[in-house]
Design a protein around this motif. Structure first.
Motif, PDB file in Angstrom:
ATOM      1  N   SER A   5      24.005 -19.643   3.778  1.00 46.76           N
ATOM      2  CA  SER A   5      25.056 -20.025   4.720  1.00 46.76           C
ATOM      3  C   SER A   5      24.936 -21.494   5.092  1.00 46.76           C
ATOM      4  N   LEU A   6      23.693 -21.954   5.273  1.00 44.64           N
ATOM      5  CA  LEU A   6      23.462 -23.361   5.590  1.00 44.64           C
ATOM      6  C   LEU A   6      23.920 -24.248   4.450  1.00 44.64           C
ATOM      7  N   ALA A   7      23.611 -23.841   3.227  1.00 44.85           N
ATOM      8  CA  ALA A   7      23.994 -24.639   2.062  1.00 44.85           C
ATOM      9  C   ALA A   7      25.507 -24.757   1.959  1.00 44.85           C
ATOM     10  N   VAL A   8      26.202 -23.648   2.184  1.00 45.17           N
ATOM     11  CA  VAL A   8      27.664 -23.666   2.101  1.00 45.17           C
ATOM     12  C   VAL A   8      28.251 -24.513   3.220  1.00 45.17           C
ATOM     13  N   SER A   9      27.715 -24.375   4.438  1.00 49.43           N
ATOM     14  CA  SER A   9      28.269 -25.103   5.573  1.00 49.43           C
ATOM     15  C   SER A   9      28.093 -26.606   5.419  1.00 49.43           C
ATOM     16  N   GLU A  44      19.816 -42.513  -6.209  1.00 48.73           N
ATOM     17  CA  GLU A  44      19.845 -42.841  -4.786  1.00 48.73           C
ATOM     18  C   GLU A  44      20.881 -41.991  -4.049  1.00 48.73           C
ATOM     19  N   TYR A  45      21.796 -41.379  -4.786  1.00 51.10           N
ATOM     20  CA  TYR A  45      22.807 -40.513  -4.180  1.00 51.10           C
ATOM     21  C   TYR A  45      22.478 -39.036  -4.409  1.00 51.10           C
ATOM     22  N   GLN A  46      21.207 -38.783  -4.699  1.00 47.69           N
ATOM     23  CA  GLN A  46      20.808 -37.443  -5.092  1.00 47.69           C
ATOM     24  C   GLN A  46      21.035 -36.402  -3.998  1.00 47.69           C
ATOM     25  N   ARG A  47      20.951 -36.774  -2.747  1.00 47.43           N
ATOM     26  CA  ARG A  47      21.093 -35.796  -1.674  1.00 47.43           C
ATOM     27  C   ARG A  47      22.453 -35.104  -1.727  1.00 47.43           C
ATOM     28  N   MET A  48      23.517 -35.904  -1.886  1.00 51.61           N
ATOM     29  CA  MET A  48      24.865 -35.327  -1.940  1.00 51.61           C
ATOM     30  C   MET A  48      25.034 -34.424  -3.159  1.00 51.61           C
ATOM     31  N   VAL A  49      24.499 -34.858  -4.285  1.00 49.70           N
ATOM     32  CA  VAL A  49      24.610 -34.056  -5.503  1.00 49.70           C
ATOM     33  C   VAL A  49      23.859 -32.747  -5.343  1.00 49.70           C
ATOM     34  N   LEU A  50      22.666 -32.810  -4.775  1.00 49.15           N
ATOM     35  CA  LEU A  50      21.879 -31.597  -4.565  1.00 49.15           C
ATOM     36  C   LEU A  50      22.579 -30.651  -3.593  1.00 49.15           C
ATOM     37  N   ALA A 115      11.525 -31.361  -4.115  1.00 50.80           N
ATOM     38  CA  ALA A 115      11.180 -31.392  -2.693  1.00 50.80           C
ATOM     39  C   ALA A 115      12.422 -31.561  -1.831  1.00 50.80           C
ATOM     40  N   MET A 116      13.320 -32.462  -2.227  1.00 49.35           N
ATOM     41  CA  MET A 116      14.530 -32.685  -1.438  1.00 49.35           C
ATOM     42  C   MET A 116      15.440 -31.462  -1.467  1.00 49.35           C
ATOM     43  N   THR A 264      30.482 -40.634  -5.550  1.00 52.26           N
ATOM     44  CA  THR A 264      31.629 -40.055  -4.846  1.00 52.26           C
ATOM     45  C   THR A 264      31.161 -38.846  -4.026  1.00 52.26           C
ATOM     46  N   PRO A 265      31.425 -38.820  -2.721  1.00 54.62           N
ATOM     47  CA  PRO A 265      31.000 -37.681  -1.905  1.00 54.62           C
ATOM     48  C   PRO A 265      31.534 -36.360  -2.444  1.00 54.62           C
ATOM     49  N   HIS A 266      30.650 -35.383  -2.570  1.00 60.87           N
ATOM     50  CA  HIS A 266      31.005 -34.036  -3.041  1.00 60.87           C
ATOM     51  C   HIS A 266      31.747 -34.080  -4.375  1.00 60.87           C
TER      52      HIS A 266
END
Length: 283
Positions: A5-9, A44-50, A115-116, A264-266
Motif C-alpha cells: 500500500s505504501l509503494a502504491v501511495s 542519480e534519479y534512481q529513487r523515482m525509478v525504483l 538498499a534504497m 522524467t518523474p514517474h
C-alpha cells in the motif's frame, strides 16, 4: 499501512483525470513482465525509478531491473589512474579495468540500489549475471579485452526470484566457458533478458529524451532501416549504437521496446499509458 500500500501511495499521480486513467491502465498488469534498463547516467534519479518499479510490482506486474554504471566506473578508473578507452561504444576492459568494473557494478551500485529499494518498501534481490550462469558468453574481440558477447541467457534463477515475489536487480557481468568473468554491455543484457523472459515491455532509461533525427527533433517511432540510416550518417554514435542495436534485437520477441528519459518523474508509469515519451521501436 502495508508495504504494498505504501509503494502504491508513493507513486499515485496528483491529477484526478490522470489517476483515473492510471487505474484503468494498471488494472491488467498481473502476469505481465516488464524489463527496465537503468542506465549509469540516470543513477542519480534512481529513487523515482525504483518507486515506479515497486509500485508496478505491488499492482501485479513482474519487474526485472538491469543496471549499468559507466560514469561511476569512469570515476573510479580516474581515481586509480587507469586509462579509459572505448571502441565502437564498448569499454576496452583489461584485467585491471575488469577488477574495477566488478567492484563498482556488484560491490557498489547493485548493493546501493538494493538498499534504497528495500528502504522504499520493495522486496528486491540483488543479482549479478554470473549468478546461476544467467549470462553466458565469450570474449567478443581480443582488442576489447574481457568484453563479452552473449551466447546464452539462462533465466531460471531470475524466474525463481520473480516467482518468490521479489524484484531482481541485475548487474551486467557474464561467465566465459572457462569460468572467467566478462564485462557485458548492460543494454544487450537487458535486451536478451527481456527476450528470454518473454517480456511484454522493455524500457531503456537514459539521460536523453530518446533518439534525435538529422534535423535535431525527437523521433517518436523508429524502425530498423531508419536506425541504420542514422548510424551510417553518424547521427547515432558511440554508446547509443549498442543501445539502438539492443532495442532492435529485442523487438523480435518483445512487443514494446522504448528509450525514455529516466529523469522524467514517474516515467515508467507514463510509458505504460502510451503517452508520447521517448522513442519507440517498431517493425
Amino acid at each position: 499501512m502495508t508495504t504494498s500500500s505504501l509503494a502504491v501511495s508513493e507513486c499515485t499521480l496528483s491529477s484526478t483525470t490522470h489517476a483515473n486513467k492510471s487505474r484503468h491502465t494498471f488494472s491488467s498488469l498481473k502476469g505481465k513482465t516488464f524489463v527496465v534498463k537503468l542506465g549509469g547516467s540516470t543513477l542519480e534519479y534512481q529513487r523515482m525509478v525504483l518507486q515506479d518499479c515497486i509500485c508496478l510490482h505491488a499492482l501485479g506486474a513482474s519487474i526485472v531491473l538491469a543496471h549499468g554504471g559507466g560514469p561511476m566506473i569512469n570515476e573510479w578508473l580516474t581515481k586509480l589512474h587507469i586509462p579509459i578507452c572505448f571502441q565502437h561504444g564498448l569499454r576496452v576492459t583489461n584485467a585491471q579495468t575488469l577488477e574495477v568494473v566488478r567492484m563498482v557494478l556488484c560491490g557498489q551500485i547493485n548493493q546501493e540500489l538494493v538498499a534504497m529499494a528495500t528502504l522504499l518498501g520493495g522486496d528486491v534481490v540483488g543479482l549479478c549475471g554470473t549468478d546461476g550462469n544467467i549470462v553466458q558468453g565469450h570474449i567478443a574481440d581480443e582488442s576489447l579485452g574481457f568484453v563479452g558477447e552473449i551466447d546464452a541467457i539462462h533465466p531460471m534463477l531470475v524466474r525463481q526470484v520473480i516467482d518468490d515475489g521479489y524484484i531482481p536487480i541485475i548487474a551486467p557481468l557474464g561467465l566465459a566457458p572457462n569460468g572467467s568473468c566478462l564485462n557485458m554491455n548492460a543494454d544487450l543484457v537487458a535486451s536478451r533478458l527481456a527476450s528470454a523472459l518473454q517480456a511484454s515491455r522493455l524500457t531503456f532509461l537514459s539521460d536523453i529524451d530518446g533518439i534525435y533525427g538529422s534535423d535535431g527533433s525527437l523521433v517518436a517511432e523508429m524502425n530498423e532501416a531508419e536506425a541504420q540510416t542514422l548510424i551510417e550518417r553518424g547521427i547515432i554514435t558511440n554508446g547509443m549504437i549498442p543501445k539502438v542495436n539492443a532495442c532492435l534485437h529485442a523487438l523480435e520477441d518483445v512487443p514494446c521496446v522504448q528509450i525514455a528519459n529516466g529523469r522524467t518523474p514517474h516515467v515508467l508509469l507514463h510509458t505504460l499509458e502510451d503517452l508520447p515519451l521517448g522513442t519507440r521501436f517498431v517493425h
